[in-house]
Design a protein around this motif. Structure first.
Motif, PDB file in Angstrom:
ATOM      1  N   MET B  26       0.829  -1.210   0.000  1.00  0.00           N
ATOM      2  CA  MET B  26       0.000   0.000   0.000  1.00  0.00           C
ATOM      3  C   MET B  26       0.858   1.252   0.000  1.00  0.00           C
ATOM      4  O   MET B  26       0.461   2.282  -0.532  1.00  0.00           O
ATOM      5  CB  MET B  26      -0.911   0.012   1.221  1.00  0.00           C
ATOM      6  CG  MET B  26      -2.145  -0.849   1.051  1.00  0.00           C
ATOM      7  SD  MET B  26      -3.376  -0.517   2.320  1.00  0.00           S
ATOM      8  CE  MET B  26      -2.548  -1.137   3.782  1.00  0.00           C
ATOM      9  N   GLU B  29       1.703   3.240  -3.062  1.00  0.00           N
ATOM     10  CA  GLU B  29       0.739   4.180  -3.630  1.00  0.00           C
ATOM     11  C   GLU B  29       0.880   5.588  -3.033  1.00  0.00           C
ATOM     12  O   GLU B  29       0.239   6.526  -3.498  1.00  0.00           O
ATOM     13  CB  GLU B  29      -0.681   3.638  -3.442  1.00  0.00           C
ATOM     14  CG  GLU B  29      -1.016   2.661  -4.572  1.00  0.00           C
ATOM     15  CD  GLU B  29      -1.907   1.538  -4.138  1.00  0.00           C
ATOM     16  OE1 GLU B  29      -2.389   1.548  -2.997  1.00  0.00           O
ATOM     17  OE2 GLU B  29      -2.128   0.623  -4.954  1.00  0.00           O
ATOM     18  N   LEU B  30       1.716   5.698  -1.995  1.00  0.00           N
ATOM     19  CA  LEU B  30       2.070   7.024  -1.478  1.00  0.00           C
ATOM     20  C   LEU B  30       3.130   7.612  -2.401  1.00  0.00           C
ATOM     21  O   LEU B  30       4.321   7.432  -2.172  1.00  0.00           O
ATOM     22  CB  LEU B  30       2.651   6.917  -0.068  1.00  0.00           C
ATOM     23  CG  LEU B  30       1.716   6.641   1.094  1.00  0.00           C
ATOM     24  CD1 LEU B  30       2.522   6.559   2.381  1.00  0.00           C
ATOM     25  CD2 LEU B  30       0.675   7.742   1.214  1.00  0.00           C
ATOM     26  N   ARG B  31       2.723   8.255  -3.455  1.00  0.00           N
ATOM     27  CA  ARG B  31       3.683   8.813  -4.406  1.00  0.00           C
ATOM     28  C   ARG B  31       4.260  10.112  -3.857  1.00  0.00           C
ATOM     29  O   ARG B  31       3.554  10.894  -3.235  1.00  0.00           O
ATOM     30  CB  ARG B  31       2.996   9.096  -5.750  1.00  0.00           C
ATOM     31  CG  ARG B  31       2.482   7.876  -6.427  1.00  0.00           C
ATOM     32  CD  ARG B  31       3.373   7.458  -7.612  1.00  0.00           C
ATOM     33  NE  ARG B  31       3.209   6.038  -7.874  1.00  0.00           N
ATOM     34  CZ  ARG B  31       4.138   5.119  -7.651  1.00  0.00           C
ATOM     35  NH1 ARG B  31       5.317   5.464  -7.186  1.00  0.00           N
ATOM     36  NH2 ARG B  31       3.917   3.853  -7.906  1.00  0.00           N
ATOM     37  N   VAL B  47      -4.249  10.821   1.171  1.00  0.00           N
ATOM     38  CA  VAL B  47      -3.710   9.520   0.757  1.00  0.00           C
ATOM     39  C   VAL B  47      -3.005   8.875   1.952  1.00  0.00           C
ATOM     40  O   VAL B  47      -3.153   7.679   2.220  1.00  0.00           O
ATOM     41  CB  VAL B  47      -2.733   9.684  -0.434  1.00  0.00           C
ATOM     42  CG1 VAL B  47      -2.181   8.337  -0.862  1.00  0.00           C
ATOM     43  CG2 VAL B  47      -3.421  10.361  -1.610  1.00  0.00           C
ATOM     44  N   TYR B  51      -4.056   5.519   4.004  1.00  0.00           N
ATOM     45  CA  TYR B  51      -3.068   4.460   4.194  1.00  0.00           C
ATOM     46  C   TYR B  51      -3.007   4.053   5.665  1.00  0.00           C
ATOM     47  O   TYR B  51      -3.018   2.865   6.000  1.00  0.00           O
ATOM     48  CB  TYR B  51      -1.689   4.924   3.712  1.00  0.00           C
ATOM     49  CG  TYR B  51      -0.574   3.980   4.082  1.00  0.00           C
ATOM     50  CD1 TYR B  51      -0.510   2.708   3.532  1.00  0.00           C
ATOM     51  CD2 TYR B  51       0.402   4.348   4.998  1.00  0.00           C
ATOM     52  CE1 TYR B  51       0.494   1.824   3.881  1.00  0.00           C
ATOM     53  CE2 TYR B  51       1.417   3.469   5.350  1.00  0.00           C
ATOM     54  CZ  TYR B  51       1.457   2.212   4.797  1.00  0.00           C
ATOM     55  OH  TYR B  51       2.446   1.332   5.155  1.00  0.00           O
ATOM     56  N   PRO B  94      -5.589  -2.541  -0.847  1.00  0.00           N
ATOM     57  CA  PRO B  94      -4.719  -1.503  -1.414  1.00  0.00           C
ATOM     58  C   PRO B  94      -5.399  -0.701  -2.527  1.00  0.00           C
ATOM     59  O   PRO B  94      -5.210   0.507  -2.633  1.00  0.00           O
ATOM     60  CB  PRO B  94      -3.529  -2.301  -1.964  1.00  0.00           C
ATOM     61  CG  PRO B  94      -3.478  -3.524  -1.134  1.00  0.00           C
ATOM     62  CD  PRO B  94      -4.915  -3.857  -0.818  1.00  0.00           C
ATOM     63  N   THR B  97      -8.140   1.582  -1.047  1.00  0.00           N
ATOM     64  CA  THR B  97      -7.470   2.604  -0.233  1.00  0.00           C
ATOM     65  C   THR B  97      -6.913   3.713  -1.122  1.00  0.00           C
ATOM     66  O   THR B  97      -7.065   4.904  -0.828  1.00  0.00           O
ATOM     67  CB  THR B  97      -6.309   1.960   0.560  1.00  0.00           C
ATOM     68  OG1 THR B  97      -6.853   0.947   1.393  1.00  0.00           O
ATOM     69  CG2 THR B  97      -5.584   2.984   1.410  1.00  0.00           C
ATOM     70  N   ASP B  98      -6.252   3.304  -2.198  1.00  0.00           N
ATOM     71  CA  ASP B  98      -5.661   4.259  -3.127  1.00  0.00           C
ATOM     72  C   ASP B  98      -6.754   5.129  -3.756  1.00  0.00           C
ATOM     73  O   ASP B  98      -6.626   6.357  -3.846  1.00  0.00           O
ATOM     74  CB  ASP B  98      -4.925   3.476  -4.222  1.00  0.00           C
ATOM     75  CG  ASP B  98      -4.192   4.381  -5.190  1.00  0.00           C
ATOM     76  OD1 ASP B  98      -3.633   5.400  -4.740  1.00  0.00           O
ATOM     77  OD2 ASP B  98      -4.170   4.078  -6.386  1.00  0.00           O
ATOM     78  N   LYS B 102      -7.209   9.230  -3.119  1.00  0.00           N
ATOM     79  CA  LYS B 102      -7.108  10.196  -4.210  1.00  0.00           C
ATOM     80  C   LYS B 102      -8.412  10.964  -4.430  1.00  0.00           C
ATOM     81  O   LYS B 102      -8.400  12.020  -5.072  1.00  0.00           O
ATOM     82  CB  LYS B 102      -6.716   9.469  -5.505  1.00  0.00           C
ATOM     83  CG  LYS B 102      -5.225   9.184  -5.567  1.00  0.00           C
ATOM     84  CD  LYS B 102      -4.855   8.437  -6.826  1.00  0.00           C
ATOM     85  CE  LYS B 102      -3.387   8.048  -6.819  1.00  0.00           C
ATOM     86  NZ  LYS B 102      -3.146   6.824  -7.580  1.00  0.00           N
TER      87      LYS B 102
ATOM     88  N   ARG D  31      -5.286  -0.232 -11.248  1.00  0.00           N
ATOM     89  CA  ARG D  31      -5.080   1.209 -11.047  1.00  0.00           C
ATOM     90  C   ARG D  31      -6.420   1.880 -10.757  1.00  0.00           C
ATOM     91  O   ARG D  31      -7.445   1.518 -11.340  1.00  0.00           O
ATOM     92  CB  ARG D  31      -4.465   1.829 -12.304  1.00  0.00           C
ATOM     93  CG  ARG D  31      -3.092   1.319 -12.613  1.00  0.00           C
ATOM     94  CD  ARG D  31      -2.002   2.311 -12.207  1.00  0.00           C
ATOM     95  NE  ARG D  31      -0.750   1.598 -11.996  1.00  0.00           N
ATOM     96  CZ  ARG D  31      -0.173   1.457 -10.809  1.00  0.00           C
ATOM     97  NH1 ARG D  31      -0.674   1.993  -9.726  1.00  0.00           N
ATOM     98  NH2 ARG D  31       0.963   0.803 -10.686  1.00  0.00           N
ATOM     99  N   ALA D  32      -6.391   2.848  -9.851  1.00  0.00           N
ATOM    100  CA  ALA D  32      -7.601   3.614  -9.551  1.00  0.00           C
ATOM    101  C   ALA D  32      -8.089   4.288 -10.836  1.00  0.00           C
ATOM    102  O   ALA D  32      -7.285   4.864 -11.579  1.00  0.00           O
ATOM    103  CB  ALA D  32      -7.298   4.653  -8.486  1.00  0.00           C
TER     104      ALA D  32
END
Lengths: 199, 199, 199, 199
Positions: B26, B29-31, B47, B51, B94, B97-98, B102, D31-32
């Protein structure tokens, strides 16, 4: 009791799994340079260096975590959740590493890296408090834990210091980031010395 | 029989592996924010919060799964597939959550998050039905399972409620998402109390 | 001693976890072609081939690592850190593989691939030095280790040679990349022959 | 012999690790959707369905792999490399799944999906040949293996058939993809029936 205790080996296996994944997925953030040239590779160098630093930091945490779990006498709920708290802050290391590698001259990313490591250090402190409680009847262990905690407080305080320091000089913060692994690396060698055959 | 039974420890090790990966990927996905500034970081906060929430939810599921597997007496095909069913819905955490992180103000993402957790709760329920069947001759265990199932039905119903509720007020759904971990977190503490040395 | 030794099985389990992740996350770099056609797939072929090669290389390293760890008599700090050093260079294999697959005709990427494998080979050498030290009193083992080290030096030297060679002809380097797995694959077969029932 | 045998539990733990990662990283390809709306989510449905199908396929392979490894009597080099061959083709499942999910109406992606599963089936066949060799003195086991192999040949042949069939009708290939899990799912239930307490 209708359900069995969680064994320390179970707790350790799960933690090891999470730590192994943390240390390895960081490499996914090493993106191939857009151009297949050495100058393009050189631009990726800060990302690579921050990956190397974090690999070392997580490796040290893994070794310390291993020693810590071996001293555990019973998996209490407090221990379980203190451990999950530690894993949570450790799981953010790939994120702060990536952010630092991509913007290594910015106080924000340096401060954030220091912040996450300070939180990891504090999580280790909280986790060991539970061990101290378990071993409260054993003066030798109490003394041992006190020594480890002192070192931990020192390292966590340095990491906390690196946060404001990043706004004065990022190099001062980088010095702290390099100093703490060195500090942990050396004594670990001494502590583990007793394992050697012939010793 | 030409092939041996699957042991519960094997089943647990595989499940632990999958859960450890779910909880850790997960973070991918924290970019890193596009700009190295605190305002840019602040935009990533939702985000990050989603998470953190999912980390807690998966951690609670891991602890509950561990207790559940410890009560298993034999790995039947029904148990094996009920467990894989649970892992499937957990593996989608995951993704939801993502999507939530977003677009945290959109009823769609809030409803989808609630839906997946309701399905995870239902999967836990189905899994325990098999345990109840195994323990049908033991009144103490039957009573214990009934208690856990009641709590599970309550949590799953709340998660299911959060789906339509997201279209009335997403805050009501978020309240449910915060309430259930709190509800599970506290009793787990009590249950585990018996482990403590001196107790 | 207030904390227990790290067992070799613990060290192996952690290493196996990291290696399993390394070998599997490489597939994440096999991106679906933009067009669903065979010509588009054919363009991905070099990425696929470099993945296949690295899968084989990592698999051989895993088998060798397994045999190496089985010969360990005590987990010293030196062993622990030599092992982490090896895992670090191995963890870069997905990166150099991806870079090579995307730019397989460029000397830079070929040289970098050779460099990382040369460093992995050297890390294996350093790791075994610690084993030789542990077994220094056993002439049979000393001789066994010497044989493995010779082969390792040969393979590492070839990998090192592939770095400058890439600037002469990348095909020469590719020949080395194909030769070494073949060289390791065959003897492993012979060594393992003794395991077979009836032998 | 200077180095110990690889135990089947070691081989199984490594394989389980790789399979757990394969099954879980596939979710990273979900992908979201770009828009937080139900129609946008609906567009992701084929990716979701292909993920669900592959989760089921990998889960069945995991269960079969587990039974297979339990019948192993000694880890020969041939067994080790047959197993790594299987893991290699399994590791491509996330790739072919993603490609199929994104282009589910194209014969290319359907054929490629069938091809990888046919190769996985063949790898299972090769792996069991080694087991047959180990058990050649035991008529009961030989007969058991022959039964499993027949089923495996049938499934692999169907998967192979789905490759050209995709160019006639992708629905015929999808029918095969749905049929084989159903075929494996049901007998597994029967075989495992003997485990149940009271049976």
């Amino acid at each position: 009791m209708p359900h069995g205790e969680m064994t320390t080996s179970r707790l350790e296996a799960f933690s090891d799994g999470v730590i192994a994944i943390i240390v390895t997925i960081m490499v996914l953030e090493l993106r191939a340079p857009s151009q297949p040239t050495w100058p393009a590779l050189l631009k990726v160098a800060p990302v690579f260096l921050s990956y190397g630093l974090s690999f070392l930091v997580v490796a040290i945490m893994w070794v310390n975590h291993h020693h810590l779990i071996h001293a555990v006498r019973g998996v209490t709920a407090r221990l379980l959740w203190s451990n999950l708290n530690l894993l949570f802050w450790m799981s953010l290391i790939p994120f702060v590493t990536d952010f630092l590698g991509k913007n290594y001259r910015e106080p924000v990313t340096v401060a954030l890296y220091g912040l996450d490591l300070a939180l990891c250090g504090s999580a280790f402190y909280l986790l060991r408090i539970e061990l101290v409680r378990q071993d409260s009847g054993n003066p030798e262990m109490v003394q041992y834990h006190a020594g480890v905690q002192r070192k931990n407080v020192f390292a966590s305080a340095l990491y906390a210091l690196s946060i404001p320091l990043a706004y004065v000089s990022i190099y001062a913060s980088f010095f702290i980031f390099a100093l703490i692994p060195a500090m942990y690396f050396l004594p670990e060698k001494k502590l583990a010395g007793g394992y050697e055959p012939g010793a």
